[in-house]
Design an enzyme around this catalytic site. Structure first.
Site: not given
Length: 692
Positions: A471, A544, A546, A548
Site C-alpha cells: 500500500e 497498514d 488501520d 484504511d
C-alpha cells in the site's frame, strides 16, 4: 486359494442378500453420503406422490437414537394383495427389488423413482424399519429387521435392539388403528444398520435442509417440515415456495441481475422402444409415445460465475446429461445468431463467442419431466434419454428467440444488455488469452512487458518467489530496502483499488491497478485463469494496520475472490501481519536494550503488566505504528518480511457459497442489506474493541 474352479464355487445371492453384500452398488458408499442417499430414496417416494397431486406436506424427523422418520399425507402404499406374489403391497415394496408403481403402469405420469429398488434397499440396510399406512379407514403396520418381516417385542418407545420374531409361515400386515374417512398417508421410520455403515456416518442436517428447500422450490404448493430432535432444544424448519423455479433461480443467483428472470416452457414428443410387461408376465418390445415437458428459469447477472441446476422429475442431475446438453446448445444457437445480427453495433469483428462467454453470469434452473427417463446408474446423476436433447434445444431456441424478437421496451433493453455482456466476456477472454501468451517471466532472451513500478525478484523458482502487494509509495521505499530481492518482488498500489464486486468485467480490466495486478501475476483472470501459469508462489497483501489498510485488503481480496479464486483455494494468498507497537525494554548497565513488538492492544497491555511485575522499565512513549512507512527497513524486515521472524495469515475459503454471499453483502451494489447488517451488528462493537 485353489486352482480348481467349477460351478459349485459360484454363489447366487437372492432377494436383499445382494444389497447387504454389495451396498455400494445401490447407494454409492457406506459413509454419510450413502446414509443420506437412503434417506433421499424414502423422501423422494413421498415427493413423487406430491408431484402427482397427492399430498401437500412431508414431515422429516431426526430422532436422538439415530433413527429417522418420514411422514406424508399421500395415497398410502397399497395394502391389498399383489396377485403374482401373494404378498401385501407393503411387503412387496419393502422386500422385492425392482417392484413398485413406476414401471409405466399408469400410477405415475413422471417420477424420480424408476428402478423400484429404493425402499427395499433402505429396508435391507436397516437394523429395523417400521411402516404405517393410513388407508381404507384403517392404520396398517409392518416391521422389518435387515429386510425380513416380523414382529418386535417393544415395551414403550420402539428400539432397534428390541427382541425380534420373524414370520415363519405367512407374513401379516397388522391393523393397529382406525382413521377418519378419506385420510390416507404413509409413515416410515428406520434405524440404519451400523454393521453396514461406517461409525462416523451421520445425517447431515444442513444437507437435508438444502435438499428440502430445493424440492419445495421444484414442487410449488408442497410444504416440507424438518424437525431435528437430536439436541436438547429441538430445531424445526419449514420450506414452502409458491414461486417455483423462478423463485429458485433468484435464490441461487450470486450477483446483481442485468436481465429479468425469464421463464421458458414448452413440450415435445418422441417415440422409444421399451419392453412392456404383458398380463401374462411376458416382456414385449413396444413403440411407446412419450411427452417431455421442459420448464426453465434463467437470468444473467453482472458476475462471471455460472450456476446451473438441472433436474429430471425433480431429481437433481449434478453431472448433467442430454437435457443440459440441449439447453446449452439452444443458448449457443440463439445468442450466436443475435450477436451476428448486431455485430456492427457490438463491434465484434471476426471473433466468435464461445460457450463460456454465454454461460458467464448465468443462473438457471432446468427441469424436464417425462415418463421412465433413462439414467446412468441407480444414483441418477446423469440423464441418458437421447431424444430429450433435441426437445430442450427446440424449446430454448423458440422461447428465448421470442424474447429477442419482442417489441416490448423492457425486453428490448434487457436483451441489449445481455448481448453487451456476452460480447464483453468474449473480449475479456481474448484479452486474457493474449496476456497469458505474451507475459512470461522475463529472461535473458526476452524483454519484460510488465509494469515499470514492479520491483521484481531474481529467482526463476516460482515456488520460492513471493509477491508483496504494498500500500502506497512511501511503504514501497522502505520495503525495497527490507526485502530479499532474490525471491521477494514488490508491487505498489495507489490507495484503494476499484471495488470489483460492483464493477463490470470491462471496468475491472480497464482499471490500471487491477490490470497491473493481473498482469504481474501472469495467470489471466476469470474463467481463463490458469493456476499453473502464476509467476509467484505466494501473494502477500501488505497494508497498514488501520481501518484504511483493512479496507484496502478487503478490496484486494474481493479482486482475488472474483477473478483469481484458484489462488485462494490453493492457499497462495496471504495477509502480512505488521506490528502495532514497538516496546523498547531498558536493560541495566551495558546490556543492550531489548525490542519487543506487539500486534494488538491486549497484547501490549499484557506485556507492560508483565514488565511491571518483573520490575523492568521501558522507553516512553511506546511507539505506535500508524503505517508501514513509519518503520525503518530493519524493523519492517524483522517483523513483516523476513521469513525467519514474520507472521503471515493465510486466506482460506472454507465455504465458497458463504464467502460469495458475504462479499456480495459487504461489497456489492445493493446498499440496503449492507446498511441493515451494519445497524444490526452495531451492538456487538464495544468501545474496548476500537483501537484509539
Amino acid at each position: 486359494m485353489t486352482a480348481e474352479y467349477s460351478a459349485h464355487h459360484l454363489q447366487v445371492l437372492e432377494g436383499l442378500e445382494a444389497v447387504r453384500k454389495r451396498p455400494g452398488m445401490y447407494i454409492g458408499s457406506t459413509d454419510s453420503r450413502g446414509l443420506m442417499h437412503c434417506l433421499w430414496e424414502i423422501i423422494d417416494n413421498s415427493v413423487d406422490e406430491a408431484l402427482g397431486g397427492h399430498g401437500s406436506r412431508i414431515d422429516i424427523i431426526l430422532y436422538p437414537d439415530g433413527s429417522v422418520e418420514v411422514r406424508d399425507r399421500a395415497r398410502g402404499i397399497p395394502v391389498d394383495v399383489e396377485p403374482r406374489t401373494g404378498l401385501s403391497g407393503v411387503e412387496v415394496v419393502f422386500t422385492k427389488l425392482h417392484a413398485g408403481g413406476k414401471f409405466g403402469g399408469g400410477s405415475y405420469a413422471a417420477s424420480g423413482g424408476l428402478h423400484g429398488v429404493g425402499a427395499s434397499v433402505v429396508n435391507a440396510l436397516s437394523e429395523r424399519l417400521d411402516v404405517e399406512v393410513d388407508r381404507g379407514g384403517k392404520t396398517w403396520a409392518m416391521s422389518f429387521r435387515h429386510g425380513e418381516p416380523g414382529v418386535f417385542a417393544d415395551k414403550g418407545q420402539p428400539r432397534s435392539d428390541a427382541p425380534f420374531s420373524a414370520f415363519e409361515k405367512k407374513s401379516e400386515l397388522r391393523v393397529v388403528g382406525k382413521t377418519a374417512k378419506g385420510v390416507t398417508g404413509t409413515r416410515i421410520r428406520y434405524w440404519a444398520d451400523r454393521q453396514i455403515f461406517t461409525k462416523d456416518a451421520a445425517f447431515n442436517l444442513e444437507e437435508l435442509e438444502q435438499r428440502a428447500r430445493q424440492t419445495a422450490f421444484l414442487v410449488p404448493g408442497l410444504e416440507i417440515v424438518i424437525r431435528d430432535e437430536r439436541t436438547d432444544e429441538p430445531r424445526e424448519s419449514v420450506y414452502a415456495f409458491a414461486g417455483g423455479i423462478s423463485e429458485f433461480a433468484e435464490f441461487l443467483a450470486p450477483d446483481t441481475a442485468i436481465t429479468d428472470t425469464w421463464r421458458l416452457t414448452g413440450t415435445g414428443t418422441f417415440t422409444e422402444t421399451v419392453p412392456v410387461l404383458q398380463p401374462n408376465g411376458a416382456m414385449i418390445p413396444t413403440d411407446v409415445s412419450r411427452e417431455c415437458v421442459v420448464d426453465v428459469a434463467l437470468r444473467w447477472g453482472v458476475g462471471y460465475e455460472t450456476t446451473i441446476r438441472s433436474f429430471v422429475n425433480i431429481i437433481a442431475t449434478p453431472k448433467g446429461g442430454t437435457h443440459q446438453t440441449g439447453f446449452e446448445q439452444g443458448l449457443m444457437k440463439v445468442l450466436r445468431a443475435q450477436v451476428d445480427q448486431n455485430s456492427r453495433r457490438l463491434k465484434v469483428g471476426n471473433d466468435k463467442i464461445e460457450k463460456d462467454d454465454i454461460l458467464a453470469g448465468l443462473t438457471a434452473v432446468l427441469t424436464v419431466r417425462l415418463p421412465e427417463p433413462q439414467f446412468e446408474g441407480q444414483t441418477k446423476e446423469i440423464l441418458g434419454t437421447p431424444a430429450v436433447r433435441q426437445i430442450v434445444t427446440s424449446v430454448i431456441t423458440k422461447e428465448l428467440g421470442a424474447k429477442f424478437s419482442s417489441t416490448k421496451r423492457d425486453d428490448k433493453a434487457r436483451t441489449a444488455l445481455l448481448l453487451d455482456k456476452v460480447v464483453s466476456e468474449m473480449k475479456a477472454r481474448i484479452s486474457a488469452r493474449t496476456h497469458k501468451e505474451t507475459q512470461r517471466r522475463k529472461n535473458a532472451l526476452e524483454s519484460s512487458s510488465l509494469p515499470a513500478k514492479l520491483a521484481d525478484c531474481r529467482t526463476n523458482d516460482v515456488a520460492q518467489s513471493e509477491l508483496f502487494i504494498v500500500e502506497g509509495d512511501s511503504a514501497l521505499g522502505t520495503a525495497k530496502h527490507a526485502r530479499n530481492s532474490e525471491y521477494q518482488a514488490l508491487l505498489p498500489i495507489r490507495g484503494k483499488i476499484l471495488n470489483v464486486q460492483k464493477a463490470s468485467v470491462s471496468d475491472m480490466l480497464s482499471n490500471a491497478e487491477c490490470a497491473a495486478i493481473i498482469q504481474v501475476i501472469g495467470a489471466g483472470s476469470g474463467r481463463s485463469f490458469d493456476l499453473e501459469a502464476a509467476r509467484y508462489g505466494k501473494i502477500i497483501l501488505m497494508s497498514d494496520a488501520d481501518v484504511d489498510g483493512a479496507h484496502i485488503r478487503t478490496l484486494l481480496l474481493t479482486l482475488f475472490f472474483r477473478y483469481m479464486r484458484p489462488l485462494i483455494e490453493a492457499g497462495k494468498v496471504y495477509a502480512a501481519v505488521p506490528p502495532l507497537h514497538r516496546v523498547v525494554v531498558i536493560n541495566p548497565g551495558s546490556k543492550p536494550n531489548e525490542t519487543i513488538y506487539t500486534y494488538s492492544e491486549a497484547e501490549l497491555h499484557t506485556l507492560l503488566a508483565k514488565l511491571t511485575k518483573a520490575g523492568k522499565r521501558w522507553q516512553e512513549p511506546v511507539q505506535r505504528y500508524k503505517g508501514l512507512g513509519e518503520m525503518d527497513a530493519d524493523q519492517l524486515a524483522t517483523t513483516t518480511m523476513d521469513r525467519a521472524g514474520r507472521t503471515l495469515r493465510r486466506v482460506r475459503v472454507e465455504d465458497a457459497d458463504t464467502a460469495s454471499s458475504v462479499f456480495e453483502l459487504l461489497m456489492g451494489s445493493d446498499v440496503a442489506p449492507r446498511r441493515e447488517f451494519i445497524v444490526d451488528s452495531s451492538d456487538r462493537l464495544g468501545r474496548e474493541r476500537i483501537d484509539a
